[in-house]
Write a protein that holds these residues in place. Sequence first.
Motif, PDB file in Angstrom:
ATOM      1  N   ARG A 353     -11.837   3.544  -3.798  1.00  0.00           N
ATOM      2  CA  ARG A 353     -12.727   4.397  -3.017  1.00  0.00           C
ATOM      3  C   ARG A 353     -12.257   4.531  -1.582  1.00  0.00           C
ATOM      4  NH1 ARG A 353     -13.639   7.205  -6.566  1.00  0.00           N
ATOM      5  NH2 ARG A 353     -14.132   8.515  -4.793  1.00  0.00           N
ATOM      6  N   GLN A 354     -11.734   3.460  -0.999  1.00  0.00           N
ATOM      7  CA  GLN A 354     -11.254   3.553   0.380  1.00  0.00           C
ATOM      8  C   GLN A 354     -10.033   4.463   0.482  1.00  0.00           C
ATOM      9  OE1 GLN A 354     -11.137   0.298   3.057  1.00  0.00           O
ATOM     10  NE2 GLN A 354     -12.758  -0.842   2.052  1.00  0.00           N
ATOM     11  N   LYS A 355      -9.191   4.427  -0.533  1.00  0.00           N
ATOM     12  CA  LYS A 355      -8.033   5.319  -0.530  1.00  0.00           C
ATOM     13  C   LYS A 355      -8.481   6.768  -0.668  1.00  0.00           C
ATOM     14  CE  LYS A 355      -3.482   6.128  -2.562  1.00  0.00           C
ATOM     15  NZ  LYS A 355      -2.448   5.640  -3.518  1.00  0.00           N
ATOM     16  N   ALA A 356      -9.429   7.003  -1.556  1.00  0.00           N
ATOM     17  CA  ALA A 356      -9.952   8.357  -1.722  1.00  0.00           C
ATOM     18  C   ALA A 356     -10.581   8.861  -0.427  1.00  0.00           C
ATOM     19  CB  ALA A 356     -10.973   8.383  -2.854  1.00  0.00           C
ATOM     20  N   ASN A 357     -11.218   7.956   0.301  1.00  0.00           N
ATOM     21  CA  ASN A 357     -11.877   8.355   1.537  1.00  0.00           C
ATOM     22  C   ASN A 357     -10.882   8.686   2.639  1.00  0.00           C
ATOM     23  OD1 ASN A 357     -14.388   8.704   3.076  1.00  0.00           O
ATOM     24  ND2 ASN A 357     -13.640   6.965   4.267  1.00  0.00           N
ATOM     25  N   ILE A 358      -9.869   7.861   2.802  1.00  0.00           N
ATOM     26  CA  ILE A 358      -8.897   8.141   3.864  1.00  0.00           C
ATOM     27  C   ILE A 358      -8.125   9.423   3.572  1.00  0.00           C
ATOM     28  CG2 ILE A 358      -7.075   6.680   2.904  1.00  0.00           C
ATOM     29  CD1 ILE A 358      -6.138   6.075   5.689  1.00  0.00           C
ATOM     30  N   GLU A 359      -7.866   9.695   2.300  1.00  0.00           N
ATOM     31  CA  GLU A 359      -7.141  10.915   1.950  1.00  0.00           C
ATOM     32  C   GLU A 359      -7.913  12.163   2.358  1.00  0.00           C
ATOM     33  OE1 GLU A 359      -4.602   9.432  -1.969  1.00  0.00           O
ATOM     34  OE2 GLU A 359      -6.612  10.266  -2.229  1.00  0.00           O
ATOM     35  N   LYS A 360      -9.237  12.081   2.358  1.00  0.00           N
ATOM     36  CA  LYS A 360     -10.060  13.243   2.696  1.00  0.00           C
ATOM     37  C   LYS A 360     -10.500  13.267   4.157  1.00  0.00           C
ATOM     38  CE  LYS A 360     -10.330  15.079  -1.446  1.00  0.00           C
ATOM     39  NZ  LYS A 360      -9.782  16.434  -1.739  1.00  0.00           N
ATOM     40  N   THR A 361     -10.620  12.094   4.775  1.00  0.00           N
ATOM     41  CA  THR A 361     -11.256  12.048   6.095  1.00  0.00           C
ATOM     42  C   THR A 361     -10.401  11.470   7.208  1.00  0.00           C
ATOM     43  OG1 THR A 361     -12.175   9.812   5.852  1.00  0.00           O
ATOM     44  CG2 THR A 361     -13.435  11.624   4.883  1.00  0.00           C
ATOM     45  N   SER A 362      -9.343  10.750   6.874  1.00  0.00           N
ATOM     46  CA  SER A 362      -8.481  10.014   7.812  1.00  0.00           C
ATOM     47  C   SER A 362      -9.213   8.851   8.474  1.00  0.00           C
ATOM     48  CB  SER A 362      -7.851  10.929   8.871  1.00  0.00           C
ATOM     49  OG  SER A 362      -8.744  11.308   9.893  1.00  0.00           O
ATOM     50  N   GLN A 363     -10.388   8.461   7.954  1.00  0.00           N
ATOM     51  CA  GLN A 363     -11.104   7.300   8.494  1.00  0.00           C
ATOM     52  C   GLN A 363     -10.343   6.019   8.169  1.00  0.00           C
ATOM     53  OE1 GLN A 363     -14.934   7.856   6.619  1.00  0.00           O
ATOM     54  NE2 GLN A 363     -15.832   8.668   8.491  1.00  0.00           N
ATOM     55  N   ALA A 364     -10.384   5.075   9.087  1.00  0.00           N
ATOM     56  CA  ALA A 364      -9.625   3.838   8.929  1.00  0.00           C
ATOM     57  C   ALA A 364     -10.213   2.967   7.823  1.00  0.00           C
ATOM     58  CB  ALA A 364      -9.628   3.056  10.242  1.00  0.00           C
ATOM     59  N   PRO A 365      -9.398   2.523   6.875  1.00  0.00           N
ATOM     60  CA  PRO A 365      -9.894   1.626   5.832  1.00  0.00           C
ATOM     61  C   PRO A 365      -9.955   0.186   6.308  1.00  0.00           C
ATOM     62  CG  PRO A 365      -7.578   2.084   5.463  1.00  0.00           C
ATOM     63  CD  PRO A 365      -7.983   2.891   6.672  1.00  0.00           C
ATOM     64  N   SER A 366     -10.712  -0.629   5.605  1.00  0.00           N
ATOM     65  CA  SER A 366     -10.713  -2.066   5.882  1.00  0.00           C
ATOM     66  C   SER A 366      -9.775  -2.792   4.929  1.00  0.00           C
ATOM     67  CB  SER A 366     -12.132  -2.638   5.758  1.00  0.00           C
ATOM     68  OG  SER A 366     -12.649  -2.443   4.451  1.00  0.00           O
ATOM     69  N   ASP A 372      -0.002   0.162   4.504  1.00  0.00           N
ATOM     70  CA  ASP A 372       1.427   0.134   4.155  1.00  0.00           C
ATOM     71  C   ASP A 372       1.724   0.950   2.907  1.00  0.00           C
ATOM     72  OD1 ASP A 372       2.033  -1.738   6.280  1.00  0.00           O
ATOM     73  OD2 ASP A 372       1.066  -3.269   5.045  1.00  0.00           O
ATOM     74  N   ASP A 373       0.742   1.719   2.454  1.00  0.00           N
ATOM     75  CA  ASP A 373       0.929   2.572   1.281  1.00  0.00           C
ATOM     76  C   ASP A 373       1.872   3.721   1.643  1.00  0.00           C
ATOM     77  OD1 ASP A 373       0.264   5.053  -0.356  1.00  0.00           O
ATOM     78  OD2 ASP A 373      -0.877   3.541  -1.459  1.00  0.00           O
ATOM     79  N   PRO A 374       3.022   3.854   0.959  1.00  0.00           N
ATOM     80  CA  PRO A 374       4.016   4.876   1.336  1.00  0.00           C
ATOM     81  C   PRO A 374       3.466   6.292   1.352  1.00  0.00           C
ATOM     82  CG  PRO A 374       4.967   3.297  -0.197  1.00  0.00           C
ATOM     83  CD  PRO A 374       3.499   3.010  -0.147  1.00  0.00           C
ATOM     84  N   ALA A 375       2.654   6.630   0.361  1.00  0.00           N
ATOM     85  CA  ALA A 375       2.104   7.987   0.307  1.00  0.00           C
ATOM     86  C   ALA A 375       1.162   8.244   1.479  1.00  0.00           C
ATOM     87  CB  ALA A 375       1.378   8.202  -1.014  1.00  0.00           C
ATOM     88  N   LEU A 376       0.365   7.244   1.820  1.00  0.00           N
ATOM     89  CA  LEU A 376      -0.580   7.415   2.922  1.00  0.00           C
ATOM     90  C   LEU A 376       0.117   7.455   4.272  1.00  0.00           C
ATOM     91  CD1 LEU A 376      -3.559   5.112   1.840  1.00  0.00           C
ATOM     92  CD2 LEU A 376      -3.435   7.610   1.754  1.00  0.00           C
ATOM     93  N   THR A 377       1.111   6.601   4.470  1.00  0.00           N
ATOM     94  CA  THR A 377       1.809   6.597   5.762  1.00  0.00           C
ATOM     95  C   THR A 377       2.577   7.898   5.981  1.00  0.00           C
ATOM     96  OG1 THR A 377       3.659   5.406   4.739  1.00  0.00           O
ATOM     97  CG2 THR A 377       2.003   4.087   5.873  1.00  0.00           C
ATOM     98  N   LYS A 378       2.983   8.527   4.885  1.00  0.00           N
ATOM     99  CA  LYS A 378       3.640   9.829   5.011  1.00  0.00           C
ATOM    100  C   LYS A 378       2.627  10.913   5.376  1.00  0.00           C
ATOM    101  CE  LYS A 378       6.567  13.138   2.522  1.00  0.00           C
ATOM    102  NZ  LYS A 378       7.282  13.432   1.243  1.00  0.00           N
TER     103      LYS A 378
END
Length: 440
Positions: A353-366, A372-378
């Motif tokens: 759920r945190q990954k799904a949220n950052i992908e849509k909102t750019s909110q910082a996960p806990s 360090d997720d390669p797809a997210l850092t890109k």
Amino acid sequence: MRFERSHARRTAFVAVASSFALLATACGSGDDGSSGGGGSAAPALEGRGPITLASGKDTSGNLQNQLNAWNASHPTEKVELKELPEDANAQRQQMIQNAQAQSDAFSVLSMDVVWTSEFAANQWVTQIPEDKVPDLGKLIPATVETAKYRDKLYGVPVTSDGGLLYYRKDLLTKAGIADAPKTWDEMLAACQKVAALPEAKGMSCYAGQYEKYEGLTVNFAEAINSAGGVIVDKDGKPNVNTPEAKAGLEELVNGFKAGAIPKAAITYKEEEGRRAFQEGKLLFHRNWPYVYALANKTDGSSKVAGKFGVAPLPGKTGPGVSSLGGHDYAISSFAKNKATALDFINFMASEERQKANIEKTSQAPSWASLYDDPALTKQFPYLAPLKASILGAQPRPRVVKYGDVTAAIQAAAYDALNAKVAPDKALADLQTKLQSLITQ
């Protein structure tokens, strides 16, 4: 932030301000802890059925999507969003009123990380057994600490937050500046260079959040911490009347005085500042990670999409210090279906759920691994400076009477920024006030 440091610096600063001027510029509390919160055994969390989530206004537009994901697989235990105001102070006030009435209208509370001590001490939220939160050890340790009171867990971090410096990379590049500023002086120098560009017409140098609300406490704390000062020391005692704290407050005071921070910024909360940056009115802007996705929208709502960069906050002699932000989900002591509430919290705190949220909102996960997720850092280049911001962040005062403490901070800072009180007197008076509010 301190925009003048000597006569030479003052002259340079006025030049910056003049250039831009010519261009047109996250209630009283209870007792000190005697009302509970220190019990040795966590209560049983029982009851299943529908629940509610009390949360501040969802400016991201994604929270309901997250709730829909839960509701789809829990048809008899659905969660209903109780959306509170955008202002953090108003959110806290409504949650307190609900608790004082012992109402079951709110099941899960989305709480600012600095509210834990107050809510736990007053028994407004329920202790959560750590062994009932399977992913707790996979979250950033500093975020977990925000959810504890007297070493007991009263919430689960669902988002974290660290302050970031958004800046117009395109204009810095055109002005011959390769890197984002690391100090306040470097930021001023960059403003002076960019002010000479035709593209800078109508821009101001810098802004954060300076309205009299929780955001001002954050910006005040960051200015002081970034100058080497503190509000409350490691022993929990107020220590804000120091030369370091004065230097930090003067950065903001002198910024308003000289015009590098626009006068309108005294009314800025997060959204007002975000809109000013997106409209191309600011060269530099302090805000939270959620701004990244909104400022990069290509639907016409942002004039700076693809034109900005993100860096750590600047400080006195190097990178500055962010205040630790974020939200913990806690269970109201008066909720009926606490077992469902805990399952829902674990669902929202999960990596998926945190990954799904950052992908849509750019909110910082806990969740630590997501940084360090390669797809997210890109997708989100800001994750590296954000991780550094959170790891180096300082908490706001963790006190039971937080409502009174933050109100005192806001009053002192606001009067100083409006030139009603000199910085040294504002800090001296604040020290006296905090000493009366914070007892050991």
